[in-house]
Design a protein around this motif. Structure first.
Motif, PDB file in Angstrom:
ATOM      1  N   UNK A 109       0.937  -1.140   0.057  1.00 11.94           N
ATOM      2  CA  UNK A 109      -0.091   0.068   0.088  1.00 11.94           C
ATOM      3  C   UNK A 109       0.784   1.141   0.113  1.00 11.94           C
ATOM      4  N   UNK A 110       2.014   1.350   0.714  1.00 13.97           N
ATOM      5  CA  UNK A 110       3.031   2.205   0.728  1.00 13.97           C
ATOM      6  C   UNK A 110       3.491   2.516  -0.792  1.00 13.97           C
ATOM      7  N   UNK A 111       3.649   1.297  -1.315  1.00 15.17           N
ATOM      8  CA  UNK A 111       4.330   1.315  -2.665  1.00 15.17           C
ATOM      9  C   UNK A 111       3.331   1.991  -3.602  1.00 15.17           C
ATOM     10  N   UNK A 112       1.869   1.623  -3.674  1.00 11.02           N
ATOM     11  CA  UNK A 112       1.100   2.163  -4.417  1.00 11.02           C
ATOM     12  C   UNK A 112       0.822   3.542  -4.062  1.00 11.02           C
ATOM     13  N   UNK A 113       1.009   4.198  -2.895  1.00 14.20           N
ATOM     14  CA  UNK A 113       0.878   5.544  -2.458  1.00 14.20           C
ATOM     15  C   UNK A 113       2.188   6.363  -3.081  1.00 14.20           C
ATOM     16  N   UNK A 114       3.132   5.544  -3.172  1.00 18.04           N
ATOM     17  CA  UNK A 114       4.577   6.120  -3.866  1.00 18.04           C
ATOM     18  C   UNK A 114       4.065   6.570  -5.393  1.00 18.04           C
ATOM     19  N   UNK A 115       3.438   5.607  -5.941  1.00 20.49           N
ATOM     20  CA  UNK A 115       2.951   5.733  -7.497  1.00 20.49           C
ATOM     21  C   UNK A 115       2.062   6.934  -7.628  1.00 20.49           C
ATOM     22  N   UNK A 116       1.141   7.018  -6.673  1.00 18.51           N
ATOM     23  CA  UNK A 116       0.237   8.014  -6.566  1.00 18.51           C
ATOM     24  C   UNK A 116       1.029   9.249  -6.633  1.00 18.51           C
ATOM     25  N   UNK A 117       1.871   9.525  -5.642  1.00 20.20           N
ATOM     26  CA  UNK A 117       2.592  10.798  -5.534  1.00 20.20           C
ATOM     27  C   UNK A 117       3.196  11.170  -6.955  1.00 20.20           C
ATOM     28  N   UNK A 118       3.593  10.331  -7.870  1.00 19.94           N
ATOM     29  CA  UNK A 118       4.330  10.657  -8.935  1.00 19.94           C
ATOM     30  C   UNK A 118       3.165  11.442  -9.884  1.00 19.94           C
ATOM     31  N   UNK A 119       1.808  10.550  -9.815  1.00 25.51           N
ATOM     32  CA  UNK A 119       1.063  11.144 -10.840  1.00 25.51           C
ATOM     33  C   UNK A 119       0.554  12.583 -10.164  1.00 25.51           C
ATOM     34  N   UNK A 120       0.587  12.717  -8.798  1.00 25.47           N
ATOM     35  CA  UNK A 120       0.078  14.298  -8.263  1.00 25.47           C
ATOM     36  C   UNK A 120       1.357  15.099  -8.594  1.00 25.47           C
ATOM     37  N   UNK A 121       2.580  14.606  -8.734  1.00 24.71           N
ATOM     38  CA  UNK A 121       3.762  15.469  -8.861  1.00 24.71           C
ATOM     39  C   UNK A 121       3.583  16.053 -10.251  1.00 24.71           C
ATOM     40  N   UNK A 122       3.172  15.065 -11.336  1.00 29.06           N
ATOM     41  CA  UNK A 122       3.168  15.214 -12.890  1.00 29.06           C
ATOM     42  C   UNK A 122       1.962  16.438 -13.061  1.00 29.06           C
ATOM     43  N   UNK A 123       0.889  16.311 -12.212  1.00 30.01           N
ATOM     44  CA  UNK A 123      -0.188  17.124 -12.621  1.00 30.01           C
ATOM     45  C   UNK A 123       0.052  18.406 -12.163  1.00 30.01           C
ATOM     46  N   UNK A 124       0.740  18.511 -11.030  1.00 27.58           N
ATOM     47  CA  UNK A 124       1.064  19.975 -10.501  1.00 27.58           C
ATOM     48  C   UNK A 124       2.171  20.520 -11.494  1.00 27.58           C
ATOM     49  N   UNK A 125       3.223  19.909 -11.845  1.00 27.22           N
ATOM     50  CA  UNK A 125       4.139  20.489 -12.926  1.00 27.22           C
ATOM     51  C   UNK A 125       3.564  20.792 -14.141  1.00 27.22           C
ATOM     52  N   UNK A 126       2.673  19.899 -14.594  1.00 26.88           N
ATOM     53  CA  UNK A 126       2.067  20.384 -15.924  1.00 26.88           C
ATOM     54  C   UNK A 126       1.267  21.584 -15.587  1.00 26.88           C
ATOM     55  N   UNK A 127       0.310  21.727 -14.689  1.00 29.61           N
ATOM     56  CA  UNK A 127      -0.536  22.561 -14.331  1.00 29.61           C
ATOM     57  C   UNK A 127       0.331  24.163 -14.413  1.00 29.61           C
ATOM     58  N   UNK A 128       1.484  24.083 -13.817  1.00 22.57           N
ATOM     59  CA  UNK A 128       2.376  25.437 -13.734  1.00 22.57           C
ATOM     60  C   UNK A 128       2.850  25.628 -14.980  1.00 22.57           C
ATOM     61  N   UNK A 129       3.252  24.475 -15.861  1.00 22.77           N
ATOM     62  CA  UNK A 129       4.054  24.906 -17.112  1.00 22.77           C
ATOM     63  C   UNK A 129       3.417  24.938 -18.406  1.00 22.77           C
TER      64      UNK A 129
END
Length: 249
Positions: free
Chosen positions: A228-248
């Motif tokens: 579950x921690x591993x799945x959460x780690x993958x979720x954080x990638x998707x979250x970081x990507x959307x934040x980056x894309x939204x700013x750029x």
């Protein structure tokens, strides 16, 4: 990152065995079999990564809903089950009507291999790859529908969620690298570990952590990594990507 992540590629013997099965059960309608993904390019993870194929067939064999006759499914599945594909986890194949070939954006040179058949694969331009990246990144699901499976428990359900997540994360990272590099035709033929160097720092760092944990989870007997921690780690990638894309963008 673990050196083992860098070296894994599929061997010709496994490819030949798999190809013979697909051809045997689709022979009257067979047009071509294409291998693509990390099994070909490198960067696959032992006991986790799949072997990706596209199977092109004559349109007439497809049912109205896009499926194939049941006897073909059963024959192919039984044939594939007899092949030892270790250290890969499973074989994944998309059956595609030959008429759809011309509608595809294409595959980047160096990212695929025509195993058998005589079809011609289009190769996309950098402009097309950029447009595809934008289209996909605008619609990234940070909490995808399959995460609702976390409401369930038992019978390796979390393993299935993890597999779905890894198949979502990988192309997302390639799309990000396509935009940051400006050269999708370079990025898409690279193994995953080399693509990480083209990512923004936070996305790249989270991705390295995720893939290292993923490797340990599948390959170290004494691993104490919680799935579950591993799945959460993958979720954080998707979250970081959307934040980056939204700013750029």
């Amino acid at each position: 990152m673990h050196n083992e992540l860098f070296d894994l590629k599929i061997g010709d013997e496994i490819i030949n065995q798999i190809s013979k099965v697909y051809f045997k059960y689709t022979k009257p309608y067979f047009r071509g079999l294409v291998l693509h993904g990390s099994a070909l390019k490198g960067g696959a993870i032992s006991n986790s990564s799949d072997i990706d194929f596209k199977l092109f067939l004559d349109d007439e064999i497809f049912r109205p809903n896009g499926t194939l006759p049941m006897d073909i499914y059963i024959g192919i599945n039984k044939g594939l089950s007899r092949i030892n594909i270790s250290p890969f986890s499973y074989i994944q194949c998309d059956a595609v009507p030959i008429s759809k070939l011309g509608e595809m954006i294409g595959l980047v040179k160096g990212s695929y291999k025509l195993i058998s058949g005589d079809i011609s694969i289009k190769e996309p331009t950098n402009s097309q790859l950029k447009n595809e990246a934008i289209k996909h990144l605008e619609n990234v699901e940070v909490v995808p529908e399959y995460f609702s499976g976390l409401l369930d428990s038992g019978n390796n359900r979390s393993i299935r969620l993890l597999r779905l997540l890894t198949t979502q994360v990988s192309p997302v990272l390639y799309h990000v690298a396509t935009l940051t590099s400006g050269d999708g035709n370079l990025v898409w033929k690279l193994p995953k570990n080399e693509v990480l160097s083209y990512l923004p720092y936070e996305i790249g760092n989270r991705s390295k952590v995720f893939y290292e944990k993923l490797f340990d989870f599948y390959n170290k007997i004494d691993s104490d990594i919680d799935i579950i921690d591993l799945i959460y780690s993958g979720y954080l990638i998707l979250l970081e990507v959307t934040n980056w894309y939204g700013k750029k963008y």
